[in-house]
Design a protein around this motif. Structure first.
Motif, PDB file in Angstrom:
ATOM      1  N   MET A 201     111.385 -35.993  -6.837  1.00 43.51           N
ATOM      2  CA  MET A 201     110.643 -36.459  -8.003  1.00 43.51           C
ATOM      3  C   MET A 201     110.364 -37.959  -7.853  1.00 43.51           C
ATOM      4  O   MET A 201     111.191 -38.711  -7.376  1.00 43.51           O
ATOM      5  N   ALA A 202     109.186 -38.355  -8.299  1.00 47.57           N
ATOM      6  CA  ALA A 202     108.796 -39.767  -8.248  1.00 47.57           C
ATOM      7  C   ALA A 202     109.613 -40.572  -9.258  1.00 47.57           C
ATOM      8  O   ALA A 202     110.117 -40.033 -10.248  1.00 47.57           O
ATOM      9  N   ASN A 203     109.734 -41.856  -8.978  1.00 42.10           N
ATOM     10  CA  ASN A 203     110.395 -42.743  -9.922  1.00 42.10           C
ATOM     11  C   ASN A 203     109.645 -42.746 -11.244  1.00 42.10           C
ATOM     12  O   ASN A 203     108.441 -42.491 -11.290  1.00 42.10           O
ATOM     13  N   LEU A 204     110.343 -43.054 -12.304  1.00 38.23           N
ATOM     14  CA  LEU A 204     109.763 -43.143 -13.635  1.00 38.23           C
ATOM     15  C   LEU A 204     109.541 -44.608 -13.974  1.00 38.23           C
ATOM     16  O   LEU A 204     110.480 -45.406 -13.910  1.00 38.23           O
ATOM     17  N   THR A 205     108.310 -44.952 -14.293  1.00 35.05           N
ATOM     18  CA  THR A 205     107.988 -46.322 -14.701  1.00 35.05           C
ATOM     19  C   THR A 205     107.934 -46.383 -16.216  1.00 35.05           C
ATOM     20  O   THR A 205     107.336 -45.519 -16.859  1.00 35.05           O
ATOM     21  N   ILE A 206     108.548 -47.414 -16.761  1.00 39.08           N
ATOM     22  CA  ILE A 206     108.560 -47.638 -18.205  1.00 39.08           C
ATOM     23  C   ILE A 206     107.872 -48.964 -18.498  1.00 39.08           C
ATOM     24  O   ILE A 206     108.147 -49.966 -17.842  1.00 39.08           O
ATOM     25  N   VAL A 207     106.977 -48.942 -19.482  1.00 39.99           N
ATOM     26  CA  VAL A 207     106.393 -50.167 -20.008  1.00 39.99           C
ATOM     27  C   VAL A 207     106.790 -50.209 -21.481  1.00 39.99           C
ATOM     28  O   VAL A 207     106.356 -49.367 -22.270  1.00 39.99           O
ATOM     29  N   ALA A 208     107.657 -51.150 -21.809  1.00 44.65           N
ATOM     30  CA  ALA A 208     108.138 -51.301 -23.185  1.00 44.65           C
ATOM     31  C   ALA A 208     107.502 -52.553 -23.780  1.00 44.65           C
ATOM     32  O   ALA A 208     107.628 -53.641 -23.215  1.00 44.65           O
ATOM     33  N   ASN A 209     106.795 -52.380 -24.878  1.00 49.39           N
ATOM     34  CA  ASN A 209     106.148 -53.489 -25.579  1.00 49.39           C
ATOM     35  C   ASN A 209     106.942 -53.821 -26.831  1.00 49.39           C
ATOM     36  O   ASN A 209     107.190 -52.950 -27.664  1.00 49.39           O
ATOM     37  N   ILE A 210     107.343 -55.072 -26.940  1.00 43.40           N
ATOM     38  CA  ILE A 210     108.103 -55.563 -28.087  1.00 43.40           C
ATOM     39  C   ILE A 210     107.325 -56.727 -28.677  1.00 43.40           C
ATOM     40  O   ILE A 210     107.000 -57.680 -27.966  1.00 43.40           O
ATOM     41  N   VAL A 211     107.040 -56.655 -29.955  1.00 50.35           N
ATOM     42  CA  VAL A 211     106.367 -57.757 -30.639  1.00 50.35           C
ATOM     43  C   VAL A 211     107.307 -58.278 -31.718  1.00 50.35           C
ATOM     44  O   VAL A 211     107.695 -57.537 -32.629  1.00 50.35           O
ATOM     45  N   ALA A 212     107.671 -59.544 -31.579  1.00 46.17           N
ATOM     46  CA  ALA A 212     108.585 -60.178 -32.529  1.00 46.17           C
ATOM     47  C   ALA A 212     107.828 -60.612 -33.785  1.00 46.17           C
ATOM     48  O   ALA A 212     106.624 -60.888 -33.738  1.00 46.17           O
ATOM     49  N   GLN A 213     108.550 -60.682 -34.886  1.00 48.36           N
ATOM     50  CA  GLN A 213     107.986 -61.298 -36.086  1.00 48.36           C
ATOM     51  C   GLN A 213     107.677 -62.756 -35.733  1.00 48.36           C
ATOM     52  O   GLN A 213     108.412 -63.372 -34.949  1.00 48.36           O
ATOM     53  N   PRO A 214     106.599 -63.322 -36.278  1.00 45.94           N
ATOM     54  CA  PRO A 214     106.189 -64.682 -35.888  1.00 45.94           C
ATOM     55  C   PRO A 214     107.281 -65.741 -35.993  1.00 45.94           C
ATOM     56  O   PRO A 214     107.348 -66.640 -35.158  1.00 45.94           O
TER      57      PRO A 214
ATOM     58  N   GLU B 222     122.925 -51.025 -13.931  1.00 44.38           N
ATOM     59  CA  GLU B 222     123.061 -49.618 -14.294  1.00 44.38           C
ATOM     60  C   GLU B 222     122.590 -48.697 -13.174  1.00 44.38           C
ATOM     61  O   GLU B 222     121.634 -49.008 -12.460  1.00 44.38           O
ATOM     62  N   GLU B 223     123.256 -47.559 -13.057  1.00 44.26           N
ATOM     63  CA  GLU B 223     122.848 -46.553 -12.082  1.00 44.26           C
ATOM     64  C   GLU B 223     121.410 -46.115 -12.364  1.00 44.26           C
ATOM     65  O   GLU B 223     121.050 -45.848 -13.505  1.00 44.26           O
ATOM     66  N   GLY B 224     120.598 -46.084 -11.330  1.00 42.66           N
ATOM     67  CA  GLY B 224     119.228 -45.610 -11.462  1.00 42.66           C
ATOM     68  C   GLY B 224     118.211 -46.677 -11.776  1.00 42.66           C
ATOM     69  O   GLY B 224     117.011 -46.414 -11.736  1.00 42.66           O
ATOM     70  N   CYS B 225     118.666 -47.890 -12.094  1.00 46.07           N
ATOM     71  CA  CYS B 225     117.734 -48.981 -12.393  1.00 46.07           C
ATOM     72  C   CYS B 225     117.205 -49.551 -11.078  1.00 46.07           C
ATOM     73  O   CYS B 225     117.957 -50.093 -10.280  1.00 46.07           O
TER      74      CYS B 225
ATOM     75  N   ASN C 154     111.478 -49.641 -13.655  1.00 42.18           N
ATOM     76  CA  ASN C 154     111.410 -48.426 -12.854  1.00 42.18           C
ATOM     77  C   ASN C 154     112.807 -47.833 -12.778  1.00 42.18           C
ATOM     78  O   ASN C 154     113.788 -48.549 -12.531  1.00 42.18           O
ATOM     79  N   TRP C 155     112.865 -46.520 -13.003  1.00 44.42           N
ATOM     80  CA  TRP C 155     114.125 -45.786 -13.026  1.00 44.42           C
ATOM     81  C   TRP C 155     114.060 -44.626 -12.036  1.00 44.42           C
ATOM     82  O   TRP C 155     112.993 -44.050 -11.807  1.00 44.42           O
ATOM     83  N   ALA C 156     115.194 -44.266 -11.486  1.00 47.20           N
ATOM     84  CA  ALA C 156     115.258 -43.188 -10.502  1.00 47.20           C
ATOM     85  C   ALA C 156     114.978 -41.820 -11.122  1.00 47.20           C
ATOM     86  O   ALA C 156     114.504 -40.919 -10.438  1.00 47.20           O
ATOM     87  N   SER C 157     115.257 -41.665 -12.431  1.00 49.20           N
ATOM     88  CA  SER C 157     115.028 -40.377 -13.088  1.00 49.20           C
ATOM     89  C   SER C 157     115.014 -40.548 -14.607  1.00 49.20           C
ATOM     90  O   SER C 157     115.514 -41.542 -15.142  1.00 49.20           O
ATOM     91  N   GLU C 158     114.482 -39.547 -15.273  1.00 44.09           N
ATOM     92  CA  GLU C 158     114.494 -39.524 -16.742  1.00 44.09           C
ATOM     93  C   GLU C 158     115.933 -39.475 -17.254  1.00 44.09           C
ATOM     94  O   GLU C 158     116.261 -40.131 -18.242  1.00 44.09           O
ATOM     95  N   ALA C 159     116.792 -38.732 -16.587  1.00 39.46           N
ATOM     96  CA  ALA C 159     118.186 -38.623 -17.027  1.00 39.46           C
ATOM     97  C   ALA C 159     118.883 -39.981 -17.000  1.00 39.46           C
ATOM     98  O   ALA C 159     119.618 -40.330 -17.934  1.00 39.46           O
ATOM     99  N   LEU C 160     118.640 -40.768 -15.943  1.00 37.72           N
ATOM    100  CA  LEU C 160     119.272 -42.088 -15.858  1.00 37.72           C
ATOM    101  C   LEU C 160     118.655 -43.063 -16.853  1.00 37.72           C
ATOM    102  O   LEU C 160     119.352 -43.924 -17.395  1.00 37.72           O
ATOM    103  N   LEU C 161     117.378 -42.909 -17.150  1.00 40.69           N
ATOM    104  CA  LEU C 161     116.764 -43.700 -18.226  1.00 40.69           C
ATOM    105  C   LEU C 161     117.427 -43.365 -19.554  1.00 40.69           C
ATOM    106  O   LEU C 161     117.744 -44.261 -20.339  1.00 40.69           O
TER     107      LEU C 161
END
Length: 96
Positions: free
Chosen positions: A1-14, A34-37, A57-64
């Motif tokens: 299985m291909a690695n899992l890429t995550i894009v997390a967007n966080i917007v702070a209060q001003p 962490e394992e899988g990172c 990027n994570w090695a798997s959904e389970a490790l994410l």
């Protein structure tokens, strides 16, 4: 299985940008052990300093999932409650 890429967007209060940034920075070192990172990179928007992006990027959904359930992430969520305007996670697959 291909690695899992995550894009997390966080917007702070001003009025909470520096606080949210400091809390996000705390996550980097511990998460990278962490394992899988594969990578866990924080970015801040040059035009809108309240907008942060984690590119991961994570090695798997389970490790994410293990990461998402860790105590340090729960502590971050509790600490920044009310300081974050929005938070989205996109699960991505690299095509080329």
């Amino acid at each position: 299985m291909a690695n899992l890429t995550i894009v997390a967007n966080i917007v702070a209060q001003p009025d909470q940008v520096e606080f949210v940034k400091s809390e996000l920075l705390k996550l980097i070192e511990i998460t990278r052990t962490e394992e899988g990172c594969i990578n866990y990179d924080l970015h801040q928007d040059n035009e809108n300093p309240a907008h942060f992006v984690f590119y991961e990027n994570w090695a798997s959904e389970a490790l994410l999932q293990t990461h998402l359930n860790n105590d340090h992430l729960a502590a971050y969520m509790k600490a920044t409650e009310g300081a974050v305007a929005s938070f989205t996670i996109n699960r991505m697959t690299k095509l080329g």
